[in-house]
Design an enzyme around this catalytic site. Structure first.
Site, PDB file in Angstrom:
ATOM      1  N   PRO A  83       0.773  -1.349  -0.024  1.00 55.33           N
ATOM      2  CA  PRO A  83       0.132   0.001   0.067  1.00 55.33           C
ATOM      3  C   PRO A  83       0.875   1.256   0.022  1.00 55.33           C
ATOM      4  CG  PRO A  83      -0.058  -0.946   2.170  1.00 55.33           C
ATOM      5  CD  PRO A  83       0.754  -1.858   1.217  1.00 55.33           C
ATOM      6  N   SER A 112      -4.264   1.247  -0.144  1.00 52.44           N
ATOM      7  CA  SER A 112      -4.194   2.053   1.050  1.00 52.44           C
ATOM      8  C   SER A 112      -5.608   2.800   1.221  1.00 52.44           C
ATOM      9  CB  SER A 112      -2.960   3.152   0.992  1.00 52.44           C
ATOM     10  OG  SER A 112      -3.045   3.712   2.120  1.00 52.44           O
ATOM     11  N   GLN A 133      -5.917  -2.290   2.997  1.00 49.95           N
ATOM     12  CA  GLN A 133      -5.058  -1.852   4.290  1.00 49.95           C
ATOM     13  C   GLN A 133      -5.718  -0.705   4.849  1.00 49.95           C
ATOM     14  OE1 GLN A 133      -2.104   1.011   4.006  1.00 49.95           O
ATOM     15  NE2 GLN A 133      -3.195   1.408   6.043  1.00 49.95           N
ATOM     16  N   TYR A 135      -6.330   2.239   7.761  1.00 51.35           N
ATOM     17  CA  TYR A 135      -5.581   3.242   8.812  1.00 51.35           C
ATOM     18  C   TYR A 135      -7.007   3.144   9.911  1.00 51.35           C
ATOM     19  CZ  TYR A 135      -1.618   5.231   6.566  1.00 51.35           C
ATOM     20  OH  TYR A 135      -0.531   5.416   6.105  1.00 51.35           O
ATOM     21  N   ARG A 170       9.494  14.252   8.449  1.00 54.35           N
ATOM     22  CA  ARG A 170       9.705  14.189   7.051  1.00 54.35           C
ATOM     23  C   ARG A 170      10.093  15.609   6.432  1.00 54.35           C
ATOM     24  NH1 ARG A 170       5.171  10.007   5.496  1.00 54.35           N
ATOM     25  NH2 ARG A 170       5.678   8.444   6.871  1.00 54.35           N
ATOM     26  N   HIS A 281       7.791   0.723   7.785  1.00 53.46           N
ATOM     27  CA  HIS A 281       7.206   1.543   6.835  1.00 53.46           C
ATOM     28  C   HIS A 281       8.182   2.244   5.736  1.00 53.46           C
ATOM     29  CE1 HIS A 281       3.125   3.304   6.923  1.00 53.46           C
ATOM     30  NE2 HIS A 281       3.498   4.703   6.314  1.00 53.46           N
TER      31      HIS A 281
END
Length: 381
Positions: A83, A112, A133, A135, A170, A281
């Site tokens: 994903p 995802s 997938q 969340y 990030r 991840h």
């Protein structure tokens, strides 16, 4: 499907370099980067590539087969498409391109929650074979509705994510305006003008949006409100109380993605999950963490007879798939490799990348004299 690929791009790195030239800088850095100083991003692949295999030449050899059984389904290769969030931002319509390529090649495609095509559309493309997938939403009503949609779409596997209790730090995405809430700055706009093919395809397919979540989003959200909606709607921190209702509700195979320890493996087994994906991840969450390959061997050896142990993070090529399988994974997933391919070659990128990976892996198996993907551990040094 025959493994034929464009010989102008015979490696994933060739695709990465072309992708860098084809898509705006902000999109490439979102795809290519890790978190903080990218230490674990690079550790993932470098430590995986320390794994060595030893061939056994003088023996009877009946040929090699990539076919691999997972959850009672025979796939044509021991790898699938992981994903990836915001796929349509990286390359327009890429989620659908990859779903179709996965279907053509009979490998798993995982959609995802935060990508840019819907559960229903992915299922239509793959004839009910795509995985989903999740969340974890903060509200049980929303969680239950999304799970019911995945069940109605006949997704055979539900993947729940445990490695995003917080958003990774990030720096590139922050500079590029891709943090939450996202924003389009002047630099990004100028980058788009420098990538006309990407711009034309985006105009053709429309501005990417969170298609899975669209039924739950208030209309007319601006970018600032979108960030607030995402913060209020999702909580990535899992615990037993959150997993139990999902296990009770979901009748198909249930997989925990993001496992990096024996402790979480034991929790997954205790809660009745069918599989885990050992992963960090893609190096995008914890720069000070281990590479994915480090805990894999121990987890697979200790728990592989109790739960299906798979892996992603750092896997980029056919030889990398072989290294992961030899280290104990029963199956592997890749995200960046496929996104490089579709960003480089558009609608041909999915088929090209899968064919390339199949060809690479087939060569490794034949060189080792390894007949089945389940035999790789016999060749581990």
């Amino acid at each position: 499907m025959a493994s034929k690929f464009d010989t102008r791009y015979p490696s994933i790195d060739d695709l990465r370099q072309r992708a860098k030239r084809k898509i705006p800088k902000f999109a490439f850095e979102y795809l290519d980067g890790g978190c903080n100083e990218d230490v674990n991003l690079h550790r993932n692949t470098s430590e995986l590539r320390e794994v060595q295999l030893k061939p056994k030449y003088i023996r009877d050899f009946n040929g090699s087969s990539l076919k691999t059984n997972l959850f009672g389904i025979e796939y044509d290769a021991p790898f699938g498409i992981a994903p990836v969030g915001l796929q349509g931002l990286i390359w327009p319509n890429s989620a659908e391109i990859l779903a179709k390529a996965a279907f053509n090649h009979n490998i798993p495609f995982i959609l995802s929650t935060v990508t840019t095509t819907s559960i229903e559309r992915a299922s239509e493309i793959t004839e009910g074979k795509s995985w989903f997938q999740l969340y974890h939403p903060t509200e049980s009503r929303l969680r239950d509705d999304i799970i019911k949609r995945a069940a109605a779409a006949e997704c055979p596997v539900l993947v729940i994510l445990c490695d995003v209790p917080t958003f990774g730090f990030r720096p590139r995405d922050i500079r590029n305006g891709l943090a939450m809430p996202p924003k389009m700055n002047l630099s990004n706009i100028l980058q788009v003008f420098g990538r006309p093919h990407w711009g034309i395809e985006t105009l053709k397919h429309g501005i990417p949006s969170f298609e899975v979540l669209k039924p739950y989003m208030p209309k007319g959200l601006d970018l600032k409100q979108l960030g607030k909606f995402m913060d209020e709607t999702f909580s990535g921190r899992l615990n037993e109380e959150k997993i139990k209702p999902i296990r009770d509700m979901w009748k198909g195979k249930l997989v925990l993605k993001g496992v990096a320890s024996e402790y979480d493996t034991e929790q997954a087994i205790r809660l009745g999950l069918d599989g885990i994906i050992v992963s960090n991840h893609g190096g995008r969450q914890l720069d000070a963490g281990e590479s994915a390959i480090k805990p894999l061997s121990t987890i697979a050896e200790k728990y592989g007879d109790q739960i299906e142990v798979m892996m992603d993070s750092g896997v980029r090529s056919g030889p990398d798939v072989a290294r992961a399988l030899a280290s104990g994974a029963s199956f592997t997933f890749m995200g960046r490799s496929f996104m490089y391919g579709v960003s480089a070659l558009g609608k041909k990128g999915g088929n090209h990348t899968i064919s390339l990976l199949k060809t690479e892996l087939q060569q490794v198996m034949e060189q080792l004299c390894c007949e089945k993907t389940t035999d790789f551990s016999k060749y581990l040094i």
